[in-house]
Scaffold this active site. Sequence first.
Site, PDB file in Angstrom:
ATOM      1  N   THR A  51       0.826  -1.203   0.000  1.00 38.24           N
ATOM      2  CA  THR A  51       0.000   0.000   0.000  1.00 38.24           C
ATOM      3  C   THR A  51       0.863   1.257   0.000  1.00 38.24           C
ATOM      4  O   THR A  51       0.568   2.225  -0.708  1.00 38.24           O
ATOM      5  CB  THR A  51      -0.932   0.015   1.219  1.00 38.24           C
ATOM      6  OG1 THR A  51      -1.633  -1.221   1.284  1.00 38.24           O
ATOM      7  CG2 THR A  51      -1.933   1.146   1.118  1.00 38.24           C
ATOM      8  N   TYR A 140      -1.123 -10.578   5.452  1.00 39.24           N
ATOM      9  CA  TYR A 140      -1.241  -9.213   5.970  1.00 39.24           C
ATOM     10  C   TYR A 140      -2.632  -9.016   6.545  1.00 39.24           C
ATOM     11  O   TYR A 140      -3.629  -9.070   5.824  1.00 39.24           O
ATOM     12  CB  TYR A 140      -0.974  -8.234   4.829  1.00 39.24           C
ATOM     13  CG  TYR A 140      -0.824  -6.783   5.223  1.00 39.24           C
ATOM     14  CD1 TYR A 140      -0.708  -6.383   6.544  1.00 39.24           C
ATOM     15  CD2 TYR A 140      -0.776  -5.803   4.236  1.00 39.24           C
ATOM     16  CE1 TYR A 140      -0.550  -5.045   6.878  1.00 39.24           C
ATOM     17  CE2 TYR A 140      -0.615  -4.466   4.556  1.00 39.24           C
ATOM     18  CZ  TYR A 140      -0.507  -4.093   5.883  1.00 39.24           C
ATOM     19  OH  TYR A 140      -0.360  -2.777   6.197  1.00 39.24           O
ATOM     20  N   ARG A 145      -8.060  -1.197   6.817  1.00 36.74           N
ATOM     21  CA  ARG A 145      -8.043  -0.857   5.392  1.00 36.74           C
ATOM     22  C   ARG A 145      -8.903  -1.809   4.559  1.00 36.74           C
ATOM     23  O   ARG A 145      -9.540  -1.396   3.603  1.00 36.74           O
ATOM     24  CB  ARG A 145      -6.607  -0.869   4.848  1.00 36.74           C
ATOM     25  CG  ARG A 145      -5.773   0.349   5.236  1.00 36.74           C
ATOM     26  CD  ARG A 145      -4.451   0.321   4.507  1.00 36.74           C
ATOM     27  NE  ARG A 145      -3.589   1.429   4.872  1.00 36.74           N
ATOM     28  CZ  ARG A 145      -3.577   2.609   4.261  1.00 36.74           C
ATOM     29  NH1 ARG A 145      -4.393   2.837   3.247  1.00 36.74           N
ATOM     30  NH2 ARG A 145      -2.749   3.562   4.652  1.00 36.74           N
ATOM     31  N   LYS A 168       1.981 -10.227   8.895  1.00 35.56           N
ATOM     32  CA  LYS A 168       2.203  -8.809   9.165  1.00 35.56           C
ATOM     33  C   LYS A 168       0.935  -8.309   9.834  1.00 35.56           C
ATOM     34  O   LYS A 168      -0.144  -8.316   9.237  1.00 35.56           O
ATOM     35  CB  LYS A 168       2.483  -8.028   7.878  1.00 35.56           C
ATOM     36  CG  LYS A 168       2.654  -6.523   8.112  1.00 35.56           C
ATOM     37  CD  LYS A 168       2.802  -5.768   6.801  1.00 35.56           C
ATOM     38  CE  LYS A 168       2.889  -4.269   7.062  1.00 35.56           C
ATOM     39  NZ  LYS A 168       2.917  -3.482   5.800  1.00 35.56           N
ATOM     40  N   ILE A 208       7.724  -4.493   9.557  1.00 37.48           N
ATOM     41  CA  ILE A 208       7.607  -4.012   8.178  1.00 37.48           C
ATOM     42  C   ILE A 208       7.200  -2.553   8.323  1.00 37.48           C
ATOM     43  O   ILE A 208       6.048  -2.237   8.589  1.00 37.48           O
ATOM     44  CB  ILE A 208       6.571  -4.800   7.356  1.00 37.48           C
ATOM     45  CG1 ILE A 208       6.892  -6.299   7.370  1.00 37.48           C
ATOM     46  CG2 ILE A 208       6.536  -4.269   5.926  1.00 37.48           C
ATOM     47  CD1 ILE A 208       8.172  -6.680   6.671  1.00 37.48           C
TER      48      ILE A 208
END
Length: 298
Positions: A51, A140, A145, A168, A208
């Site tokens: 992203t 992830y 989001r 993540k 990350i």
Amino acid sequence: MSAAPSRSFGSVGVAMVTPFTPSGEVDFDAARALAVSLVDDGADTILLSGTTGESPTTHTPEKQELIRQVKDALAGRAMVMAGAGSNDTAHAVRIGVASQEAGAEGLLINAPYYNRPSQEGVYQHINAVVEATDLPVMVYDIPGRTGVKITEDTLARLAENPRVKAVKDATGDVEQGFRRMESTGLEYYSGDDGLNFAWLTHGASGVISVAAHADAHSWRQMIAAVDAGDLASARTLARSLRPLVHAIMGGGQGAVMAKEALHLQGRLPSPTLRLPLVRAEEAEVAALREVLAASGLL
């Protein structure tokens, strides 16, 4: 000396921005130089087309060339990962396959966004991308989001696939993550710079990071201190990094502010973004400049 956790994806990952020329083309020369500077500063994993890399507005040939260029520039000095995110499973599969063909060494796969599938749909989507390549995968989890959570049962099912190595986590729920680390055996990586220290002390493998664009070496030092059991030093570093994390991530526009920070540091020729992202306001850039200067990063 504390035992360091396993690290299939390194320990200091940077979710790298995608440099653009002022006219909006991908600046591959700038991408090469930026990736090298991040590794020189302490990163050992570069995530492309996440992203923060503005993946929704870059296209497959651009993504592939970015992987090729960055991997060539790094010459094996760091792992090169690629995001394979889409709310269209077939599209996500194509991105994953194309990324492997271009030389990516790992994939980051998020739950589909916007269309809010069931947990069975989430599982089948992620698993389809996993099965399409031979690459190790980091799942992830970022419900803020995507609009959909990855439940413990879904994560446990995904963990049964030997190519799924890590998570993540950007859920904001460290306690939940601690339980999931134990129950699944997956490696965990912090996806929230404000919680990096908390995650690391709970046994996470690494980070990350977006804020690490401006200061990867401090995250490297923090992880080394945690590995050594020196939590006092790690805590001091975490405290010193808070203003930078807030300046870059506090407004929720990590890609925007990371580019502004790199531009102020002279490490990115242009902070150009592709719509719908736009440049930060002058007051935000001024505040960022103050933080970078106070932190000795200008």
